[in-house]
Design an enzyme around this catalytic site. Structure first.
Site, PDB file in Angstrom:
ATOM      1  N   ARG A 195      34.214  36.429  28.809  1.00 26.94           N
ATOM      2  CA  ARG A 195      35.748  36.496  29.339  1.00 26.94           C
ATOM      3  C   ARG A 195      35.039  38.230  29.791  1.00 26.94           C
ATOM      4  O   ARG A 195      36.338  38.320  31.231  1.00 26.94           O
ATOM      5  CB  ARG A 195      36.739  36.944  28.179  1.00 26.94           C
ATOM      6  CG  ARG A 195      38.267  36.874  29.354  1.00 26.94           C
ATOM      7  CD  ARG A 195      39.511  37.557  28.201  1.00 26.94           C
ATOM      8  NE  ARG A 195      39.728  35.675  27.354  1.00 26.94           N
ATOM      9  CZ  ARG A 195      40.352  34.652  28.076  1.00 26.94           C
ATOM     10  NH1 ARG A 195      40.384  34.388  29.095  1.00 26.94           N
ATOM     11  NH2 ARG A 195      40.043  33.476  26.702  1.00 26.94           N
ATOM     12  N   ARG A 219      44.679  31.649  33.237  1.00 28.80           N
ATOM     13  CA  ARG A 219      43.811  32.376  32.857  1.00 28.80           C
ATOM     14  C   ARG A 219      44.274  33.276  31.596  1.00 28.80           C
ATOM     15  O   ARG A 219      44.918  33.926  32.860  1.00 28.80           O
ATOM     16  CB  ARG A 219      42.471  32.257  33.664  1.00 28.80           C
ATOM     17  CG  ARG A 219      41.103  31.254  32.055  1.00 28.80           C
ATOM     18  CD  ARG A 219      40.171  32.129  33.541  1.00 28.80           C
ATOM     19  NE  ARG A 219      38.845  32.789  32.988  1.00 28.80           N
ATOM     20  CZ  ARG A 219      38.184  32.397  32.151  1.00 28.80           C
ATOM     21  NH1 ARG A 219      37.992  31.093  32.498  1.00 28.80           N
ATOM     22  NH2 ARG A 219      37.131  33.115  31.551  1.00 28.80           N
ATOM     23  N   LEU A 265      43.635  36.922  30.862  1.00 30.39           N
ATOM     24  CA  LEU A 265      42.982  37.974  31.292  1.00 30.39           C
ATOM     25  C   LEU A 265      42.744  39.298  30.093  1.00 30.39           C
ATOM     26  O   LEU A 265      43.515  39.318  29.405  1.00 30.39           O
ATOM     27  CB  LEU A 265      43.650  38.934  31.871  1.00 30.39           C
ATOM     28  CG  LEU A 265      43.748  38.144  33.459  1.00 30.39           C
ATOM     29  CD1 LEU A 265      44.529  38.875  34.816  1.00 30.39           C
ATOM     30  CD2 LEU A 265      42.784  38.049  34.530  1.00 30.39           C
ATOM     31  N   HIS A 272      57.077  34.831  35.441  1.00 32.90           N
ATOM     32  CA  HIS A 272      56.400  33.154  34.475  1.00 32.90           C
ATOM     33  C   HIS A 272      58.260  32.150  34.242  1.00 32.90           C
ATOM     34  O   HIS A 272      59.379  32.528  34.617  1.00 32.90           O
ATOM     35  CB  HIS A 272      56.733  33.855  32.803  1.00 32.90           C
ATOM     36  CG  HIS A 272      56.694  33.550  31.545  1.00 32.90           C
ATOM     37  ND1 HIS A 272      55.291  32.096  31.595  1.00 32.90           N
ATOM     38  CD2 HIS A 272      57.420  32.528  30.505  1.00 32.90           C
ATOM     39  CE1 HIS A 272      55.518  31.653  30.378  1.00 32.90           C
ATOM     40  NE2 HIS A 272      56.907  31.144  30.543  1.00 32.90           N
ATOM     41  N   ASP A 317      52.626  37.567  27.823  1.00 31.70           N
ATOM     42  CA  ASP A 317      53.257  37.392  28.224  1.00 31.70           C
ATOM     43  C   ASP A 317      55.046  38.594  28.211  1.00 31.70           C
ATOM     44  O   ASP A 317      56.046  37.981  27.792  1.00 31.70           O
ATOM     45  CB  ASP A 317      54.272  35.711  28.994  1.00 31.70           C
ATOM     46  CG  ASP A 317      53.627  34.878  29.095  1.00 31.70           C
ATOM     47  OD1 ASP A 317      53.000  35.134  30.201  1.00 31.70           O
ATOM     48  OD2 ASP A 317      54.108  33.562  28.609  1.00 31.70           O
ATOM     49  N   GLU A 345      62.061  31.366  41.358  1.00 26.12           N
ATOM     50  CA  GLU A 345      60.892  32.541  41.481  1.00 26.12           C
ATOM     51  C   GLU A 345      60.180  32.505  42.626  1.00 26.12           C
ATOM     52  O   GLU A 345      60.303  33.379  43.119  1.00 26.12           O
ATOM     53  CB  GLU A 345      59.764  30.777  41.035  1.00 26.12           C
ATOM     54  CG  GLU A 345      59.493  30.777  39.693  1.00 26.12           C
ATOM     55  CD  GLU A 345      58.937  30.337  39.477  1.00 26.12           C
ATOM     56  OE1 GLU A 345      57.608  30.489  39.984  1.00 26.12           O
ATOM     57  OE2 GLU A 345      58.622  28.646  38.320  1.00 26.12           O
TER      58      GLU A 345
HETATM   59  N1  NHR Z   1      46.741  38.143  30.915  1.00 22.02           N
HETATM   60  C1  NHR Z   1      47.402  38.709  29.970  1.00 22.02           C
HETATM   61  N2  NHR Z   1      46.260  39.946  29.402  1.00 22.02           N
HETATM   62  N3  NHR Z   1      48.914  39.174  29.522  1.00 22.02           N
HETATM   63  C2  NHR Z   1      49.432  38.116  30.637  1.00 22.02           C
HETATM   64  O1  NHR Z   1      51.148  38.357  30.551  1.00 22.02           O
HETATM   65  C3  NHR Z   1      49.150  37.251  31.060  1.00 22.02           C
HETATM   66  C4  NHR Z   1      47.785  36.926  31.467  1.00 22.02           C
HETATM   67  C5  NHR Z   1      47.027  36.293  32.459  1.00 22.02           C
HETATM   68  C6  NHR Z   1      47.670  35.217  32.315  1.00 22.02           C
HETATM   69  C7  NHR Z   1      49.886  34.265  33.783  1.00 22.02           C
HETATM   70  C8  NHR Z   1      50.426  33.000  32.077  1.00 22.02           C
HETATM   71  C9  NHR Z   1      51.351  32.686  31.859  1.00 22.02           C
HETATM   72  O2  NHR Z   1      52.652  33.305  32.396  1.00 22.02           O
HETATM   73  C10 NHR Z   1      49.698  35.256  32.141  1.00 22.02           C
HETATM   74  C11 NHR Z   1      50.483  36.106  31.594  1.00 22.02           C
HETATM   75  C12 NHR Z   1      47.900  31.890  30.654  1.00 22.02           C
HETATM   76  C13 NHR Z   1      47.528  31.073  29.731  1.00 22.02           C
HETATM   77  C14 NHR Z   1      46.358  30.229  28.426  1.00 22.02           C
HETATM   78  O3  NHR Z   1      47.319  30.397  27.701  1.00 22.02           O
HETATM   79  C15 NHR Z   1      48.571  31.744  29.043  1.00 22.02           C
HETATM   80  C16 NHR Z   1      49.619  32.523  29.841  1.00 22.02           C
HETATM   81  C17 NHR Z   1      49.746  32.294  30.987  1.00 22.02           C
HETATM   82  C18 NHR Z   1      48.837  32.064  31.637  1.00 22.02           C
HETATM   83  N4  NHR Z   1      45.317  29.752  29.559  1.00 22.02           N
HETATM   84  C19 NHR Z   1      44.158  29.131  28.687  1.00 22.02           C
HETATM   85  C20 NHR Z   1      43.501  29.629  28.352  1.00 22.02           C
HETATM   86  O4  NHR Z   1      42.341  29.812  27.853  1.00 22.02           O
HETATM   87  C21 NHR Z   1      43.702  27.625  29.675  1.00 22.02           C
HETATM   88  C22 NHR Z   1      44.916  27.052  29.843  1.00 22.02           C
HETATM   89  C23 NHR Z   1      44.521  26.033  31.401  1.00 22.02           C
HETATM   90  O5  NHR Z   1      43.384  26.321  31.606  1.00 22.02           O
HETATM   91  O6  NHR Z   1      45.420  25.386  31.335  1.00 22.02           O
HETATM   92  O7  NHR Z   1      43.255  31.187  28.899  1.00 22.02           O
HETATM   93  O8  NHR Z   1      52.274  32.253  30.869  1.00 22.02           O
HETATM   94  C1  GAR Z   2      55.310  28.205  38.608  1.00 17.54           C
HETATM   95  O1  GAR Z   2      56.435  27.980  38.226  1.00 17.54           O
HETATM   96  C2  GAR Z   2      54.659  29.757  37.849  1.00 17.54           C
HETATM   97  O2  GAR Z   2      56.312  30.388  36.953  1.00 17.54           O
HETATM   98  C3  GAR Z   2      54.067  29.352  36.902  1.00 17.54           C
HETATM   99  O3  GAR Z   2      53.198  28.074  37.419  1.00 17.54           O
HETATM  100  C4  GAR Z   2      53.817  27.965  38.198  1.00 17.54           C
HETATM  101  C5  GAR Z   2      52.451  27.751  39.746  1.00 17.54           C
HETATM  102  O4  GAR Z   2      53.607  27.475  40.484  1.00 17.54           O
HETATM  103  N1  GAR Z   2      53.212  29.905  35.748  1.00 17.54           N
HETATM  104  C6  GAR Z   2      53.467  29.883  34.641  1.00 17.54           C
HETATM  105  O5  GAR Z   2      53.415  28.912  34.016  1.00 17.54           O
HETATM  106  C7  GAR Z   2      52.370  30.417  34.273  1.00 17.54           C
HETATM  107  N2  GAR Z   2      51.535  30.284  32.592  1.00 17.54           N
HETATM  108  P1  GAR Z   2      52.565  27.589  41.986  1.00 17.54           P
HETATM  109  O6  GAR Z   2      50.637  27.329  42.148  1.00 17.54           O
HETATM  110  O7  GAR Z   2      53.469  26.642  43.010  1.00 17.54           O
HETATM  111  O8  GAR Z   2      53.026  28.656  42.399  1.00 17.54           O
END
Ligand code: NHR
Ligand code: GAR
Length: 201
Positions: free
Chosen positions: A66, A92, A94, A110, A146, A175
């Site tokens: 990562r 993904r 971060l 979100h 989140d 959104e």
């Molecule tokens: N990173 C940090 N540090 N903090 C946040 O608040 C983050 C972030 C990275 C992405 C967006 C997100 C959301 O709004 C986001 C917020 C991916 C996952 C996840 O579990 C969870 C939340 C969000 C994005 N991803 C898996 C992983 O292992 C993969 C899932 C897949 O590929 O479908 O990275 O909810």
């Molecule tokens: C949006 O609904 C966003 O809020 C959500 O994915 C969609 C992306 O749509 N994000 C998450 O669920 C993060 N975990 P878009 O590619 O059309 O903007």
């Protein structure tokens, strides 16, 4: 001062499109310096190119960790002097390598009223829980998922016959309205973080 946005996507890119449209309409003063995706097939890459914006897929598979992948993303953003990073359907997690490179300079949207239903499938979680109101949240990203300070939220009703898809569509319309607005607020300055809270002065 025209600030440079870096937008991170994984898919469709409709929030990216809302940001492109807000800039084109003069509702948001900024430039999109680059769009990055972790998935080569993300439709949002084509949307960006259609708008004349550089769009790059940063493939996670060659990165052994990562940390390495985060560092690859940071290099792409820093090479283009990005001021503010906007996660727009970026799926993904971060790590600290990325978060520490852009302190208080990363936003996420979100599809729930956080702190309810963090993580994946927020709209499905809302329906399964039986809440009557859900919505969308724009927040600053910190090391916890989140959980960073909330900039803007918008509420929508959950209707009795909603499916995950119909609820997601109602939330998505909000959104598209609040994400460009929140970006403008953050770029405008005149705010600080007080504990958990994003405070406008
Ligand atoms: N990173 C940090 N540090 N903090 C946040 O608040 C983050 C972030 C990275 C992405 C967006 C997100 C959301 O709004 C986001 C917020 C991916 C996952 C996840 O579990 C969870 C939340 C969000 C994005 N991803 C898996 C992983 O292992 C993969 C899932 C897949 O590929 O479908 O990275 O909810
Ligand atoms: C949006 O609904 C966003 O809020 C959500 O994915 C969609 C992306 O749509 N994000 C998450 O669920 C993060 N975990 P878009 O590619 O059309 O903007």
């Amino acid at each position: 001062m025209n600030r440079r946005l870096g937008i991170l996507i994984s898919g469709r890119g409709s929030n990216l499109q809302a940001i492109i449209d807000a800039i084109a309409a003069g509702r948001l003063e900024a430039t999109i310096g680059v769009v990055l995706s972790n998935r080569p097939g993300a439709a949002g890459l084509e949307r960006a190119r259609a708008a004349g914006i550089e769009a790059v897929c940063v493939d996670p598979s060659p990165s052994a960790s990562r940390h390495e992948y985060d560092a690859a993303l940071v290099r792409e953003l820093q090479a283009r002097r990005i001021d503010l990073v906007c996660l727009a359907g970026f799926m993904r997690l971060l790590g600290p390598t990325f978060i520490d490179a852009f302190p208080h300079r990363i936003l996420n949207i979100h599809p729930s009223l956080l702190p309810a239903f963090p993580g994946l499938h927020a709209q499905r979680q809302a329906i399964e829980h039986g809440v009557r109101i859900s919505g969308a949240t724009v927040h600053l990203v910190d090391a916890d998922l989140d959980a960073g300070p909330i900039v803007l939220q918008a509420a929508v009703p959950v209707l009795a016959d909603d499916t995950e898809e119909t609820l997601a569509a109602r939330i998505l319309a909000e959104e598209h309205r609040i994400y460009p607005e929140a970006i403008g607020i953050v770029l405008g300055g005149g705010w600080s973080i007080a504990g958990r809270r994003f405070v406008r002065s």
